[in-house]
Each structure stands twice: as structure tokens, then as C-alpha cells.
Design a protein around this motif. Structure first.
Motif, PDB file in Angstrom:
ATOM      1  N   UNK A 198      11.137  -6.225   3.211  1.00  0.00           N
ATOM      2  CA  UNK A 198      10.989  -5.017   2.429  1.00  0.00           C
ATOM      3  C   UNK A 198      12.282  -4.635   1.739  1.00  0.00           C
ATOM      4  N   UNK A 199      12.371  -3.366   1.339  1.00  0.00           N
ATOM      5  CA  UNK A 199      13.587  -2.894   0.684  1.00  0.00           C
ATOM      6  C   UNK A 199      13.762  -1.397   0.878  1.00  0.00           C
TER       7      UNK A 199
ATOM      8  N   UNK B  32      13.495   5.959  -1.125  1.00  0.00           N
ATOM      9  CA  UNK B  32      12.265   5.403  -0.554  1.00  0.00           C
ATOM     10  C   UNK B  32      12.592   4.100   0.167  1.00  0.00           C
ATOM     11  N   UNK B  33      11.689   3.740   1.048  1.00  0.00           N
ATOM     12  CA  UNK B  33      11.820   2.469   1.761  1.00  0.00           C
ATOM     13  C   UNK B  33      10.418   1.926   2.011  1.00  0.00           C
ATOM     14  N   UNK B  34      10.311   0.619   2.048  1.00  0.00           N
ATOM     15  CA  UNK B  34       9.033  -0.020   2.340  1.00  0.00           C
ATOM     16  C   UNK B  34       9.281  -1.204   3.266  1.00  0.00           C
ATOM     17  N   UNK B  35       8.399  -1.352   4.250  1.00  0.00           N
ATOM     18  CA  UNK B  35       8.450  -2.482   5.173  1.00  0.00           C
ATOM     19  C   UNK B  35       7.069  -3.122   5.174  1.00  0.00           C
ATOM     20  N   UNK B  36       7.044  -4.437   4.992  1.00  0.00           N
ATOM     21  CA  UNK B  36       5.805  -5.206   5.084  1.00  0.00           C
ATOM     22  C   UNK B  36       5.845  -5.996   6.381  1.00  0.00           C
ATOM     23  N   UNK B  37       4.780  -5.921   7.142  1.00  0.00           N
ATOM     24  CA  UNK B  37       4.617  -6.699   8.367  1.00  0.00           C
ATOM     25  C   UNK B  37       3.440  -7.632   8.155  1.00  0.00           C
ATOM     26  N   UNK B  38       3.718  -8.911   8.026  1.00  0.00           N
ATOM     27  CA  UNK B  38       2.668  -9.920   7.860  1.00  0.00           C
ATOM     28  C   UNK B  38       2.477 -10.632   9.192  1.00  0.00           C
TER      29      UNK B  38
ATOM     30  N   UNK C 241       0.437  -5.184   7.193  1.00  0.00           N
ATOM     31  CA  UNK C 241       0.634  -3.736   7.288  1.00  0.00           C
ATOM     32  C   UNK C 241       1.809  -3.386   6.387  1.00  0.00           C
ATOM     33  N   UNK C 242       1.680  -2.311   5.626  1.00  0.00           N
ATOM     34  CA  UNK C 242       2.754  -1.852   4.760  1.00  0.00           C
ATOM     35  C   UNK C 242       3.093  -0.420   5.136  1.00  0.00           C
TER      36      UNK C 242
ATOM     37  N   UNK D  88       1.259   4.440   6.551  1.00  0.00           N
ATOM     38  CA  UNK D  88       0.965   3.020   6.756  1.00  0.00           C
ATOM     39  C   UNK D  88      -0.321   2.655   6.033  1.00  0.00           C
ATOM     40  N   UNK D  89      -0.323   1.470   5.421  1.00  0.00           N
ATOM     41  CA  UNK D  89      -1.520   0.900   4.807  1.00  0.00           C
ATOM     42  C   UNK D  89      -1.761  -0.451   5.469  1.00  0.00           C
ATOM     43  N   UNK D  90      -2.991  -0.786   5.732  1.00  0.00           N
ATOM     44  CA  UNK D  90      -3.329  -2.034   6.385  1.00  0.00           C
ATOM     45  C   UNK D  90      -4.295  -2.811   5.516  1.00  0.00           C
TER      46      UNK D  90
END
Length: 141
Positions: A9-10, A97-103, A110-111, A132-134
Motif C-alpha cells: 500500500x501507500x 490518507x493511507x491504504x493497505x491491501x491484504x491479498x 481486503x483493502x 475496510x472493503x473486502x
């Protein structure tokens, strides 16, 4: 073979104020990441998984972009602990802002998004807002 999880993410920081203030906030963020350990207890969150794009005025346009990524062994089982470590880092930084993606192989993608209530976040212990978005790709058999 164990399940692999990819986290990436970033963190985005839009520097504010005069040139001195903008440089100081970008430098502060670099220092916060460098303060992370080189090696960490599981689930690992260390300085070597982070990289910085060129800072605004130094080749970058307006936003300081701090990107990160790591491969883990089934980190979703320790996800609350990983998030707690990440939020401790965010609380020490300037960002908008920050975003993390979990694959994950079994649980899909999950984002997680962190957004500031104000124009930007300053280092503090204030609670952070996350959503969170899945999504899951592929068909169930």
C-alpha cells in the motif's frame, strides 16, 4: 505449503506551510519510518519494507508518497496485531490518507483506508478512522 499473504500500500502526505515547514514534515516522516526496527517480531513491520518517492520540490510534484510491501506466511491470523503496529506508525507521522491491501490465498483481498478528519494528520495519539472493503476473486467450486 503454507498460505502466503501479500501486504502492500501507500501513505500519502500533502506537505503544508512554507518551504521550511514542508521539508520538515517530509523529513519527519522519513525519520519515523527509519525508527522502525530492521527485524521485528511476527507479524513483521520493519523499515526495509518501506520506500519513498521523490519529495515534493525534489522531483515529486505535490504529494510525498511512502509505499510499502511485504510477503508473509498467513498474516491474516495475526492481522489485528499488524494493524496495531501500522497505526502506531501512522500516529507518529504527517499524512492525509493511507491504504493497505491484504491479498490472501484463502480469504480474498481486503483493502483498508485511513482518512483524516481534518486537512491532514499531525503526529498525535488521537484515534484513527479506518474503513475496510473486502472482495474475493474466483469461483467457489
Amino acid at each position: 505449503m503454507d498460505n502466503e499473504s501479500i501486504v502492500y500500500g501507500c501513505i500519502k502526505h500533502l506537505p503544508f506551510g512554507d518551504e521550511r515547514q514542508r521539508k520538515a514534515s517530509c523529513f519527519h516522516n522519513r525519520r519515523a519510518v527509519r525508527a522502525l526496527p530492521e527485524a521485528d517480531e511476527s507479524p513483521f513491520l520493519g523499515q526495509d519494507m518501506f520506500a519513498f518517492s521523490a519529495d515534493p520540490g525534489g522531483g515529486g510534484y505535490q504529494t510525498q508518497v511512502i509505499h510499502f510491501g511485504q510477503s508473509y506466511r498467513a498474516v491474516e491470523y495475526e492481522w489485528a496485531h499488524w494493524i496495531a503496529k501500522f497505526e502506531r506508525l501512522l500516529k507518529q507521522m504527517y499524512w492525509v490518507s493511507a491504504v493497505v491491501h491484504l491479498d490472501t490465498e484463502l480469504a480474498g483481498t481486503h483493502t483498508f483506508h485511513w482518512d483524516c478528519a481534518d486537512d491532514y494528520h499531525e503526529p498525535s495519539d488521537d484515534p484513527l478512522r479506518v474503513r475496510c472493503e473486502w472482495s474475493r476473486e474466483g469461483n467457489l467450486v
